[in-house]
Design a protein around this motif. Structure first.
Motif, mmCIF file in Angstrom:
data_model
loop_
_atom_site.group_PDB
_atom_site.id
_atom_site.type_symbol
_atom_site.label_atom_id
_atom_site.label_comp_id
_atom_site.label_asym_id
_atom_site.label_seq_id
_atom_site.Cartn_x
_atom_site.Cartn_y
_atom_site.Cartn_z
ATOM 1 N N ALA A 1 41.303 29.044 48.879
ATOM 2 C CA ALA A 1 40.971 29.208 47.457
ATOM 3 C C ALA A 1 40.869 30.681 47.087
ATOM 4 O O ALA A 1 41.358 31.100 46.026
ATOM 5 C CB ALA A 1 39.665 28.481 47.140
ATOM 6 N N ARG A 2 40.240 31.475 47.943
ATOM 7 C CA ARG A 2 40.116 32.909 47.671
ATOM 8 C C ARG A 2 41.493 33.572 47.645
ATOM 9 O O ARG A 2 41.774 34.417 46.778
ATOM 10 C CB ARG A 2 39.231 33.566 48.722
ATOM 11 C CG ARG A 2 37.763 33.177 48.560
ATOM 12 C CD ARG A 2 36.893 33.678 49.676
ATOM 13 N NE ARG A 2 36.944 35.124 49.799
ATOM 14 C CZ ARG A 2 36.478 35.786 50.845
ATOM 15 N NH1 ARG A 2 35.931 35.144 51.851
ATOM 16 N NH2 ARG A 2 36.558 37.096 50.889
ATOM 17 N N LEU A 3 42.365 33.220 48.581
ATOM 18 C CA LEU A 3 43.708 33.781 48.618
ATOM 19 C C LEU A 3 44.486 33.390 47.365
ATOM 20 O O LEU A 3 45.228 34.211 46.796
ATOM 21 C CB LEU A 3 44.448 33.315 49.871
ATOM 22 C CG LEU A 3 45.845 33.867 50.087
ATOM 23 C CD1 LEU A 3 45.808 35.390 50.161
ATOM 24 C CD2 LEU A 3 46.460 33.296 51.341
ATOM 25 N N ASN A 4 44.316 32.170 46.906
ATOM 26 C CA ASN A 4 44.984 31.722 45.682
ATOM 27 C C ASN A 4 44.520 32.543 44.487
ATOM 28 O O ASN A 4 45.337 32.951 43.650
ATOM 29 C CB ASN A 4 44.711 30.228 45.460
ATOM 30 C CG ASN A 4 45.566 29.669 44.353
ATOM 31 O OD1 ASN A 4 46.667 30.137 44.111
ATOM 32 N ND2 ASN A 4 45.060 28.641 43.685
ATOM 33 N N ARG A 5 43.207 32.808 44.408
ATOM 34 C CA ARG A 5 42.696 33.636 43.297
ATOM 35 C C ARG A 5 43.249 35.053 43.377
ATOM 36 O O ARG A 5 43.604 35.657 42.357
ATOM 37 C CB ARG A 5 41.166 33.656 43.321
ATOM 38 C CG ARG A 5 40.535 32.355 42.863
ATOM 39 C CD ARG A 5 39.048 32.495 42.626
ATOM 40 N NE ARG A 5 38.301 33.007 43.761
ATOM 41 C CZ ARG A 5 37.746 32.253 44.703
ATOM 42 N NH1 ARG A 5 37.869 30.937 44.659
ATOM 43 N NH2 ARG A 5 37.078 32.805 45.699
ATOM 44 N N ILE A 6 43.355 35.612 44.582
ATOM 45 C CA ILE A 6 43.914 36.961 44.751
ATOM 46 C C ILE A 6 45.374 36.984 44.305
ATOM 47 O O ILE A 6 45.803 37.905 43.598
ATOM 48 C CB ILE A 6 43.772 37.432 46.216
ATOM 49 C CG1 ILE A 6 42.302 37.681 46.544
ATOM 50 C CG2 ILE A 6 44.609 38.670 46.483
ATOM 51 C CD1 ILE A 6 42.024 37.899 48.022
ATOM 52 N N ASP B 1 49.554 38.535 40.420
ATOM 53 C CA ASP B 1 50.599 38.138 39.470
ATOM 54 C C ASP B 1 50.260 38.605 38.063
ATOM 55 O O ASP B 1 51.141 39.075 37.323
ATOM 56 C CB ASP B 1 50.789 36.618 39.483
ATOM 57 C CG ASP B 1 51.470 36.128 40.745
ATOM 58 O OD1 ASP B 1 52.086 36.955 41.454
ATOM 59 O OD2 ASP B 1 51.388 34.911 41.016
ATOM 60 N N ARG B 2 48.988 38.497 37.682
ATOM 61 C CA ARG B 2 48.575 38.938 36.352
ATOM 62 C C ARG B 2 48.740 40.452 36.218
ATOM 63 O O ARG B 2 49.221 40.953 35.199
ATOM 64 C CB ARG B 2 47.122 38.516 36.104
ATOM 65 C CG ARG B 2 46.703 38.653 34.658
ATOM 66 C CD ARG B 2 45.322 38.103 34.383
ATOM 67 N NE ARG B 2 44.318 38.813 35.151
ATOM 68 C CZ ARG B 2 43.498 38.243 36.035
ATOM 69 N NH1 ARG B 2 43.560 36.954 36.269
ATOM 70 N NH2 ARG B 2 42.614 38.965 36.705
ATOM 71 N N ILE B 3 48.385 41.203 37.256
ATOM 72 C CA ILE B 3 48.530 42.662 37.226
ATOM 73 C C ILE B 3 50.006 43.041 37.134
ATOM 74 O O ILE B 3 50.384 43.938 36.370
ATOM 75 C CB ILE B 3 47.861 43.302 38.458
ATOM 76 C CG1 ILE B 3 46.336 43.151 38.367
ATOM 77 C CG2 ILE B 3 48.246 44.763 38.595
ATOM 78 C CD1 ILE B 3 45.613 43.538 39.651
ATOM 79 N N GLU B 4 50.865 42.347 37.906
ATOM 80 C CA GLU B 4 52.301 42.635 37.841
ATOM 81 C C GLU B 4 52.847 42.362 36.453
ATOM 82 O O GLU B 4 53.664 43.136 35.936
ATOM 83 C CB GLU B 4 53.048 41.776 38.874
ATOM 84 C CG GLU B 4 52.890 42.238 40.300
ATOM 85 C CD GLU B 4 53.599 41.317 41.285
ATOM 86 O OE1 GLU B 4 53.988 40.185 40.904
ATOM 87 O OE2 GLU B 4 53.764 41.728 42.437
ATOM 88 N N SER B 5 52.395 41.279 35.819
ATOM 89 C CA SER B 5 52.856 40.963 34.461
ATOM 90 C C SER B 5 52.412 42.027 33.473
ATOM 91 O O SER B 5 53.180 42.439 32.587
ATOM 92 C CB SER B 5 52.321 39.603 34.024
ATOM 93 O OG SER B 5 52.830 38.599 34.845
ATOM 94 N N MET B 6 51.163 42.498 33.614
ATOM 95 C CA MET B 6 50.660 43.544 32.711
ATOM 96 C C MET B 6 51.439 44.842 32.903
ATOM 97 O O MET B 6 51.798 45.511 31.924
ATOM 98 C CB MET B 6 49.164 43.775 32.953
ATOM 99 C CG MET B 6 48.303 42.641 32.449
ATOM 100 S SD MET B 6 46.551 42.701 32.893
ATOM 101 C CE MET B 6 46.134 44.405 32.850
ATOM 102 N N LEU B 7 51.720 45.222 34.156
ATOM 103 C CA LEU B 7 52.484 46.443 34.413
ATOM 104 C C LEU B 7 53.902 46.322 33.869
ATOM 105 O O LEU B 7 54.450 47.280 33.304
ATOM 106 C CB LEU B 7 52.516 46.741 35.913
ATOM 107 C CG LEU B 7 51.223 47.274 36.520
ATOM 108 C CD1 LEU B 7 51.356 47.400 38.028
ATOM 109 C CD2 LEU B 7 50.893 48.630 35.904
#
Length: 123
Positions: A79-84, A89-95
């Protein structure tokens, strides 16, 4: 003139089976209504729960002695790895949005090159 027909064994067996089933149902129903049955079933369920708890405790101690994670720890790590991964993915989309580049495509998946064995006809 014909005499009385002989009894059919299959009919006799069905009747006997029906009577036996009725008696067994009556006996079982009376047994389940008794307080003794309830106490025995409650005791059996309590013993089963204690056995499961003891088995889980024993397994946890064995895994701890072998320096291996338990099932709960592996699920927590997953679960922790999935959240990471979701955060990355969210950071890559923002960049990608800030730089004007298209979003990062899905990562390539491994190719499936293994093929099942061919069944040879007996011969």
């Amino acid at each position: 003139m014909a005499g009385p027909s002989p009894p059919d064994p299959a009919t006799l067996f069905r009747e006997m089976l029906g009577q036996w089933e009725a008696m067994a149902n009556e006996f079982g129903g009376n047994l389940m209504k008794s307080g003794e049955f309830t106490r025995v079933m409650h005791g059996a369920n309590a013993a089963n729960m204690k056995l499961k708890e003891a088995r889980a405790d024993m397994m946890e101690r064995a895994l701890d002695a072998a320096h291996m994670p338990t099932k709960a720890e592996v699920a927590d790590l997953s679960a922790r790895l999935n959240r990471i991964e979701m955060t990355v993915d969210r950071i890559e989309s923002m960049l990608a949005a800030q730089t004007g580049q298209p979003t990062v495509p899905d990562r390539p998946k491994p190719r499936r090159t293994r093929k099942p064995p061919q069944n040879k006809a007996p011969g």
